[in-house]
Write an enzyme that holds these catalytic residues in place. Structure first.
Site, PDB file in Angstrom:
ATOM      1  N   SER A 155       0.968  -1.388  -0.068  1.00 52.86           N
ATOM      2  CA  SER A 155       0.067  -0.002  -0.028  1.00 52.86           C
ATOM      3  C   SER A 155       1.051   1.323  -0.110  1.00 52.86           C
ATOM      4  CB  SER A 155      -0.995  -0.230   1.186  1.00 52.86           C
ATOM      5  OG  SER A 155      -0.106   0.033   2.312  1.00 52.86           O
ATOM      6  N   TYR A 156       2.179   1.297   0.761  1.00 55.50           N
ATOM      7  CA  TYR A 156       2.930   2.409   0.679  1.00 55.50           C
ATOM      8  C   TYR A 156       3.368   2.701  -0.731  1.00 55.50           C
ATOM      9  CZ  TYR A 156       7.156   4.980   2.206  1.00 55.50           C
ATOM     10  OH  TYR A 156       8.181   6.141   2.258  1.00 55.50           O
ATOM     11  N   ALA A 157       3.879   1.476  -1.273  1.00 55.16           N
ATOM     12  CA  ALA A 157       4.479   1.591  -2.693  1.00 55.16           C
ATOM     13  C   ALA A 157       3.427   2.248  -3.561  1.00 55.16           C
ATOM     14  CB  ALA A 157       5.378   0.493  -3.087  1.00 55.16           C
ATOM     15  N   ALA A 158       2.235   1.627  -3.383  1.00 58.92           N
ATOM     16  CA  ALA A 158       1.230   2.192  -4.397  1.00 58.92           C
ATOM     17  C   ALA A 158       0.831   3.776  -4.157  1.00 58.92           C
ATOM     18  CB  ALA A 158      -0.015   1.278  -4.083  1.00 58.92           C
ATOM     19  N   LYS A 160       2.916   5.760  -2.911  1.00 59.54           N
ATOM     20  CA  LYS A 160       4.339   6.716  -3.484  1.00 59.54           C
ATOM     21  C   LYS A 160       4.411   6.772  -5.033  1.00 59.54           C
ATOM     22  CE  LYS A 160       5.965   8.060   0.438  1.00 59.54           C
ATOM     23  NZ  LYS A 160       5.765   9.294   0.774  1.00 59.54           N
TER      24      LYS A 160
END
Length: 253
Positions: A155-158, A160
Site C-alpha cells: 500500500s505504501y509503494a502504491a 508513492k
C-alpha cells in the site's frame, strides 16, 4: 551556503523525522516556515526548537492531510500569515509497513492512499494559485519501496508511485506558469530507524552493507539541503524528475 531568504515554505510532516530535517535546512537557509501534521505537541516542540536554533519565524497548524477541508484551511492560514507561498513540500505519509499484500485490508490501503496520495493532491491543488503567483515549486516524496518493489510495502509503494505519476502530470501542466514539480526518494536515518537499528543490529548491518555509501542519509544535510537547492534559481530548469537520495542503492542507467 544555499539561500532561501524571504521564501515561505510549507512542509507536511514537518514536526519530526525527515520533515523536521527539511525544516532545519530551510530555517538555516533563511526561509519562513509553516509546518503541519496530526499531533500538536510534536509541532509545538519542533516550532519552538526551530525558532530557538535559527531565529526564523515558524508557524504550525494541525491537520490530517487526507481531510480535504483541513488542507484548505492550512493553506489559507499560511497565506493569511505570510501573504504568499513559494514552496510546498509534501513529506507526510502513514502506512501499514511490514504487512504482506495478501494480508492487507481495504482500511490498510485507505490509510496509505489517504495520508499520501490524497494529501499530496489536496495540498498541491490548494497551493496552486499561490505557487502560480510566486513561480514557486513543489517537492513531493516517493520511495525506493515503489521503485524496486519492497516486500511488505504494497500500500505504501502504491501510494508513492501514485505520487510520482501525479507529480509528472503536474510538472507538464504547470510548467507554463513557472512552477517546478519534482520528487525525492530518500533513504534517511530517522528516530524510527534508530529504534530499528537497536532492535535488529544484524539486519541493520546487512542493510548498511548493501548501500554503496555505507550509511543512511542525514535528514537535514542530505535531504533538506537538496530541497533548498530545488527552490533556487540554479534548479530552475529541473522539473518532472525523480531524484533518488539513497546512497547508490538501486543503481540504474
Amino acid at each position: 551556503m544555499l539561500s532561501a531568504e524571504g521564501k515561505v515554505v510549507l512542509i507536511t510532516g514537518g514536526g519530526r523525522g525527515i520533515g523536521y530535517g527539511i525544516a532545519q535546512a530551510f530555517a538555516e537557509a533563511g526561509a519562513r516556515l509553516a509546518i503541519t501534521g496530526r499531533t500538536a505537541s510534536t509541532l509545538i516542540e519542533a516550532a519552538e526548537n526551530l525558532e530557538a536554533d535559527y531565529g526564523n519565524e515558524v508557524m504550525w497548524v494541525t491537520a490530517d492531510g487526507g481531510d480535504e477541508a483541513a488542507v484548505k484551511g492550512v493553506v489559507e492560514k499560511v497565506i493569511e500569515k505570510y501573504g504568499k507561498l513559494d514552496c510546498l513540500v509534501n513529506n507526510a505519509q502513514a502506512s501499514k509497513s511490514g504487512v504482506m499484500l495478501a494480508d492487507h485490508t481495504k482500511d490498510d490501503f485507505d490509510l496509505a492512499i489517504g495520508t499520501g496520495l490524497y494529501a499530496t493532491f489536496f495540498y498541491m491543488r490548494e497551493a496552486f494559485p499561490y505557487l502560480k503567483e510566486s513561480k514557486g515549486c513543489v517537492i513531493n516524496f516517493a520511495s525506493g519501496a515503489g521503485l524496486s518493489g519492497k516486500i511488505g510495502q504494497s500500500s505504501y509503494a502504491a501510494a508513492k508511485e501514485g505520487i510520482r505519476g501525479l507529480s509528472r502530470v503536474a510538472a507538464a501542466e504547470w510548467g507554463e506558469f513557472g512552477i517546478n514539480v519534482n520528487v525525492l526518494c530518500p533513504l534517511a536515518m530517522t528516530p524510527g530507524l534508530e529504534k530499528w537499528k537497536d532492535e535488529y543490529p544484524k539486519l541493520y548491518k546487512k542493510t548498511i552493507d548493501e548501500i554503496p555509501l555505507q550509511r543512511f542519509a542525514d535528514p537535514e544535510k542530505d535531504i533538506g539541503r537538496v530541497c533548498v537547492f530545488l527552490t533556487t534559481d540554479d534548479a530552475a530548469y529541473i522539473t518532472g524528475e525523480t531524484i533518488s537520495l539513497q546512497g547508490g542503492v538501486g543503481l540504474r542507467p
